[in-house]
Design a protein around this motif. Structure first.
Motif, short mmCIF file in Angstrom:
data_model
loop_
_atom_site.label_atom_id
_atom_site.label_comp_id
_atom_site.label_asym_id
_atom_site.label_seq_id
_atom_site.Cartn_x
_atom_site.Cartn_y
_atom_site.Cartn_z
N ARG A 2 -102.35 -21.64 33.28
CA ARG A 2 -102.41 -23.05 33.68
C ARG A 2 -101.91 -23.96 32.56
NH1 ARG A 2 -105.93 -24.43 37.83
NH2 ARG A 2 -105.83 -26.62 38.38
N THR A 3 -101.21 -24.99 32.97
CA THR A 3 -100.82 -26.08 32.08
C THR A 3 -101.43 -27.36 32.65
OG1 THR A 3 -98.74 -25.01 31.48
CG2 THR A 3 -98.92 -27.38 31.09
N ASN A 4 -102.28 -28.00 31.84
CA ASN A 4 -103.03 -29.16 32.33
C ASN A 4 -102.89 -30.28 31.31
OD1 ASN A 4 -106.04 -30.53 32.75
ND2 ASN A 4 -105.08 -29.80 34.61
N ASP A 5 -102.09 -31.28 31.64
CA ASP A 5 -101.74 -32.32 30.67
C ASP A 5 -102.04 -33.71 31.23
OD1 ASP A 5 -100.64 -30.16 29.32
OD2 ASP A 5 -98.62 -30.57 30.08
N PHE A 6 -102.16 -34.68 30.31
CA PHE A 6 -102.12 -36.07 30.75
C PHE A 6 -101.26 -36.88 29.78
CE2 PHE A 6 -105.78 -36.81 27.88
CZ PHE A 6 -105.40 -38.00 27.27
N LEU A 7 -100.64 -37.91 30.30
CA LEU A 7 -99.84 -38.84 29.52
C LEU A 7 -100.35 -40.24 29.77
CD1 LEU A 7 -97.40 -39.56 27.74
CD2 LEU A 7 -96.01 -39.61 29.83
N ASN A 8 -100.69 -40.93 28.69
CA ASN A 8 -101.27 -42.26 28.77
C ASN A 8 -100.32 -43.24 28.06
OD1 ASN A 8 -102.94 -44.55 28.63
ND2 ASN A 8 -104.79 -43.28 28.50
N ASN A 22 -111.44 -34.76 27.04
CA ASN A 22 -110.66 -35.41 28.09
C ASN A 22 -110.77 -36.92 27.92
OD1 ASN A 22 -109.45 -36.36 30.39
ND2 ASN A 22 -111.27 -35.99 31.64
N ALA A 23 -109.63 -37.55 27.62
CA ALA A 23 -109.63 -39.00 27.39
C ALA A 23 -108.56 -39.67 28.24
CB ALA A 23 -109.42 -39.31 25.92
N ALA A 24 -108.37 -39.15 29.46
CA ALA A 24 -107.40 -39.79 30.35
C ALA A 24 -107.79 -41.23 30.61
CB ALA A 24 -107.30 -39.02 31.67
N ASN A 25 -109.09 -41.47 30.78
CA ASN A 25 -109.62 -42.83 30.86
C ASN A 25 -110.33 -43.10 29.54
OD1 ASN A 25 -111.06 -45.20 31.31
ND2 ASN A 25 -111.44 -44.70 33.45
N PRO A 26 -109.81 -43.99 28.69
CA PRO A 26 -110.39 -44.19 27.36
C PRO A 26 -111.80 -44.75 27.37
CG PRO A 26 -108.72 -45.85 27.83
CD PRO A 26 -108.63 -44.84 28.94
N GLY A 30 -107.75 -32.01 31.14
CA GLY A 30 -107.88 -31.88 29.71
C GLY A 30 -107.53 -30.49 29.29
N GLY A 31 -107.13 -29.65 30.25
CA GLY A 31 -106.66 -28.33 29.94
C GLY A 31 -107.73 -27.30 29.81
N ARG A 32 -108.69 -27.25 30.71
CA ARG A 32 -109.63 -26.14 30.62
C ARG A 32 -108.90 -24.87 31.01
NH1 ARG A 32 -110.48 -28.17 35.66
NH2 ARG A 32 -110.71 -26.67 37.34
N PRO A 33 -109.25 -23.72 30.46
CA PRO A 33 -108.64 -22.47 30.88
C PRO A 33 -108.93 -22.21 32.33
CG PRO A 33 -109.84 -22.20 28.81
CD PRO A 33 -110.18 -23.55 29.35
N GLY A 89 -112.28 -29.03 30.97
CA GLY A 89 -113.28 -28.40 30.17
C GLY A 89 -114.34 -29.41 29.85
N GLY A 90 -115.49 -29.21 30.30
CA GLY A 90 -116.49 -30.22 30.16
C GLY A 90 -116.57 -31.09 31.34
N GLY A 91 -115.58 -31.12 32.16
CA GLY A 91 -115.63 -31.83 33.44
C GLY A 91 -115.85 -33.30 33.31
N GLN A 92 -114.82 -34.08 33.53
CA GLN A 92 -114.97 -35.52 33.43
C GLN A 92 -115.27 -36.13 34.77
OE1 GLN A 92 -112.32 -34.01 33.92
NE2 GLN A 92 -111.35 -35.22 35.49
N GLN A 93 -115.56 -37.42 34.75
CA GLN A 93 -115.79 -38.13 36.00
C GLN A 93 -114.45 -38.48 36.62
OE1 GLN A 93 -118.65 -41.39 35.28
NE2 GLN A 93 -118.61 -40.60 33.22
N GLN A 94 -114.47 -38.62 37.92
CA GLN A 94 -113.27 -39.06 38.61
C GLN A 94 -113.05 -40.54 38.32
OE1 GLN A 94 -113.21 -38.37 42.77
NE2 GLN A 94 -111.56 -39.76 43.14
#
Length: 867
Positions: free
Chosen positions: A427-433, A604-608, A863-866, A850-855
């Protein structure tokens, strides 16, 4: 004749028949293994003998197996039944230990004309093969149960509930999540997250097999399974000792359609709508004792959009100051999903068979937040604001390979199987902010998170079962699951739209490689017995021992996680009541190991304003389940009512803290959860053309995190309910109409609640005259074009948050399917066994990290969990 007709109806419901025939599906045959056995306690005991009568039952029009058709052996002299069985999912049946004499064989099933044959056994070792028995559909009433060749949508068996998805046209053109929404006791939210009786601690299997994509994310896996290919969904709320100890609420087993007929066919299924479309091609070839299957499925989601609004007030724990932040954005998403598989099976001889399969699944999902405004206030005074565009990408490929061997003995029900599986998900799991200028909207700076990961499993298991007597069965087995998980996560920043990215490695945005190895060895013993004409008992125990190693590459940091063992007992007891009623009691103890999305320390900091990370030191949860179920039938109505109690200790709960004005979430084993409730559902046949299914589940949830600090202590309780209704009407001339509706009430959470929502659909289908294809039209949520609003709230001494997500999901679609080729019903393949890894606590989010963020506004970043 009345007894035979009544037996035909009961075989459809499968609850009373299992009490009388403990060797049949859900009874003495064990978990998921359908076996034939003589009827204990029938009107007249059958004299002992060694003769055998066998055959296959098929639909004369559709040329397909008639599953669970009733076969009764009637003494011709007394006209009383002396033995009986039901056909398995391949249509095959056999009666063993038949004494010499003259008999009438009566074959029946709901909606079909009963067929009778006279059989004379002259030699005690004689074997009579009746060959293929073709049943024709009937429009006549059967014991006031009037269904024109329709199998019940819902069946309740001794150890599981079965939803016959192939009878449902409203899900056509959708994926597995659309099917699971209609299954009693299950709830599926709009992101595809599944819960059973309010708990997301479940295990989902596909054809009795696990997969690394399912272990990582149930929602992801469901998007890769076309609804058109699902035959049944089994919900097992009280698994026996044969199943893995994990999945504290139960197991969901999705059975896909299979072909065991002789010849060559090619099936085409397609759908196109305003929100998505799909195309699948599946070919099957079988000759004599060998079969091949090759299939491919592709699905595209598009034009999925909505809005997101969030208001949060945080309190600084150091000085008590408050910060108010308001966010809003437009959201959209698109995705491509594929599923490709190759299967092979070989019946070497009558006692030995081997099966192998390879499956590859792929996903390419993108979620966007466009023009995400962040505004910070002091009271009504605007202090600062910023503007961002967020792009979350989630790409993966999964391979599952299986080789399974089964050996049957001369003794009925004696069987040995060796099952193996290799599964890997990359898996490749990315975010761009992108941080934008609020006026010109030019890119001021960029932040991205890259996560390359894999989740690999190797499974080996052996199972053996043997009857101790005519009414007793013993099952033993052993299993090993060897997992290797790796997550390589990095954070980068760039000072402008054109500047080079610079690797970050600090306390707020770390980069590292996380390795996690988990090995599980298990053994089990299960005993089943018919204690009398009315009671059936299944009791067992399973022991599992788990060893774990975990470390970070940077600094070669090794985590100390102790090994642990657990013994889990299970008990199932059923009693046949007067008439067509059965009462069942079940108890089991389960554990729920944390899966990688709870363990992965990637931030995971997609939403700061709302960040999260996992906790590698988590321990498993422990749950006790109690269940009491009543099944009954009266004049065309099949009714099931169940009460249940679920107690969980060491529950994995969210721990939220405030850093500045940002909410940071992680997880700890600090909670306890209790649920007390009931569920009911009914199938009602109102005429020979109209059938309605309706039901719901209601429970009282009580949650607590047992934290002493009043700033973080939390508890909550309240009632939660889910309701569903399904209707089917035969318009005649191969036209059919189906409708479905579902409503989920507000969900109680530890520090707040999640708002409810409802969905509905309508479908019209026309079958071609030769039954080789169909065309249909479907409409979903057509009265709510503006979409559904879901409100989530969190409340604690230091956090007040309210977010509203709007999802536009009105859809219109056209479905088409066609089958090319001709099949004959010769000797079909035997039922194949396969690996079941009933395993791991899932984060319940299709794109959880990884750690599971809120929607946040429909955009979830892994955030790229395995995987």
């Amino acid at each position: 004749m009345k007894k035979i007709l009544l037996l035909s109806f009961l075989s459809l419901g499968a609850f009373d028949l299992m009490a009388q025939f403990p060797g049949m599906p859900g009874g003495m045959g064990g978990s998921g293994t359908r076996q034939q056995q003589a009827i204990p306690g029938t009107a007249q005991a059958a004299p002992k003998g060694s003769a055998k009568i066998s055959g296959y039952v098929i639909d004369s029009a559709a040329t397909k197996a008639v599953e669970f058709a009733s076969v009764a052996l009637i003494n011709k002299a007394t006209n009383k039944p002396v033995d009986g069985t039901v056909a398995d999912e391949k249509g095959k049946f056999s009666l063993t230990k038949v004494a010499t004499g003259e008999y009438t064989i009566s074959v029946s099933f709901l909606g079909y004309v009963t067929k009778k044959f006279t059989v004379k056994i002259q030699n005690k070792n004689e074997e009579v093969d009746l060959g293929v028995i073709r049943l024709s559909q009937s429009s006549q009433l059967l014991q006031e149960v009037t269904v024109e060749g329709q199998k019940a949508v819902i069946e309740d068996k001794v150890d599981r509930l079965v939803y016959n998805a192939e009878r449902d046209a409203t899900s056509k053109g959708g994926d597995a999540s659309d099917v699971l929404r209609k299954v009693p006791m299950l709830s599926v939210d709009l992101d595809g997250n599944v819960s059973l009786r309010g708990s997301s601690n479940i295990k989902v299997l596909i054809n009795n097999k696990p997969s690394t994509i399912v272990a990582s994310s149930v929602a992801d896996a469901l998007k890769q399974i076309p609804a058109d290919m699902i035959k049944t969904v089994e919900v097992i709320t009280s698994p026996s000792a044969k199943y893995d100890a994990e999945g504290s609420s139960g197991i969901i087993n999705i059975i896909t359609k299979k072909n065991t007929l002789q010849g060559l066919t090619l099936n085409l299924d397609s759908s196109v709508g305003i929100r998505g479309g799909n195309l699948s091609l599946n070919g099957n070839y079988r000759k004599n004792n060998m079969g091949f299957s090759l299939g491919g499925f592709g699905r595209a989601n598009y034009n999925v959009n909505g809005t997101f609004d969030n208001t949060q007030i945080t309190t600084n724990t150091a000085d008590g100051s408050k910060a108010t932040n308001v966010q809003n954005a437009d959201t959209r998403s698109n995705g491509l999903f594929g599923n490709y598989q190759l299967g092979w099976d070989w019946d070497i001889n009558k006692n030995n068979s081997i099966a192998a399969s390879v499956r590859y699944g792929v996903r390419n999902q993108h979620n966007y937040q466009d023009m995400l405004w962040n505004r910070r206030y002091n009271g009504s005074t605007l202090l600062s604001q910023n503007l961002r565009n967020v792009d979350v990408s989630d790409l993966s490929g999964t391979i599952d390979a299986n080789i399974d061997y089964t050996h049957t003995f001369k003794k009925p029900q004696q069987e040995l199987s060796v099952l193996t599986q290799f599964s890997r998900n990359n898996r490749t799991n990315d975010f761009l902010n992108n941080n934008l200028d609020p006026v010109s909207q030019a890119v001021l700076s960029r932040l991205k998170n890259n996560n390359d990961s894999y989740n690999q499993e190797i499974t080996v298991q052996a199972d053996y079962q043997t009857p101790l007597s005519k009414t007793q069965l013993l099952e033993i087995g052993a299993k090993g699951i060897f997992r290797d998980v790796n997550s390589d996560y990095k954070y980068y920043s760039a000072s402008s739209a054109t500047a080079e990215y610079v690797l970050l490695n600090n306390a707020t945005a770390s980069s590292n490689v996380f390795n996690y190895t988990q090995n599980i060895v298990a053994s089990y013993l299960s005993y089943t017995a018919s204690l009398s004409k009315k009671y059936t008992l299944k009791v067992g125990g399973r022991y599992e021992y788990t060893t774990i190693e975990a470390n970070f590459k940077t600094g070669d940091t090794k985590l100390t996680i102790p090994s642990y063992g657990v013994l889990v007992p299970s008990l199932n007891l059923s009693r046949k009541l007067k008439g067509a009623s059965t009462l069942k009691f079940a108890y089991n103890r389960r554990i729920q190991r944390p899966s990688i999305q709870f363990l992965n320390p990637n931030l995971n900091a997609a939403n700061p304003l709302s960040i999260s990370s996992g906790n590698p030191n988590l321990s498993p949860e422990y749950t006790n389940n109690y269940e009491l179920t009543l099944n009954t039938s009266l004049k065309g109505t099949f009714l099931t009512v169940a009460t249940f109690v679920r107690n969980t200790t060491g529950s994995i709960e969210s721990v939220r803290d405030v850093k500045g004005d940002t909410i940071r979430t992680t997880y700890q084993n600090i909670g306890s959860q209790d649920a007390y409730g009931f569920n009911a559902f009914a199938n009602v046949s109102l005429s020979n053309k109209l059938m309605i299914g309706l039901g719901g589940d209601v429970y009282y949830a009580k949650l607590s995190n047992n934290v002493q600090n009043p700033l973080y202590n939390a508890s909550n309780s309240g009632w939660v309910a889910n309701y569903r209704i399904f209707g089917s009407y035969n318009l005649g001339n191969n036209w059919g109409l189906q409708a479905f509706g579902f409503y989920r009430s507000t969900q109680v959470q530890l520090q707040g609640f999640q708002g409810g929502f409802g969905i509905y659909s309508l479908s019209v289908k026309k079958d071609f005259k030769d039954k080789k294809g169909s065309i249909g039209f479907g409409a979903e949520n057509f009265f709510t074009p503006s979409g559904f609003k879901i409100v989530n709230e969190i409340s604690s001494p230091i956090i007040e948050q309210k977010s509203t997500t709007l999802l536009r999901n009105m859809n219109f679609k056209i479905n088409f399917s066609y089958r090319i080729g001709k099949m004959s019903f010769d000797a079909p393949a035997k039922k194949k066994k396969s690996v079941n890894n009933d395993d791991l606590k899932d984060g319940g989010s299709g794109d959880n990290n990884g750690g599971g963020q809120q929607q946040q506004g429909g955009v979830q970043q892994g955030g790229g969990r395995p995987r």
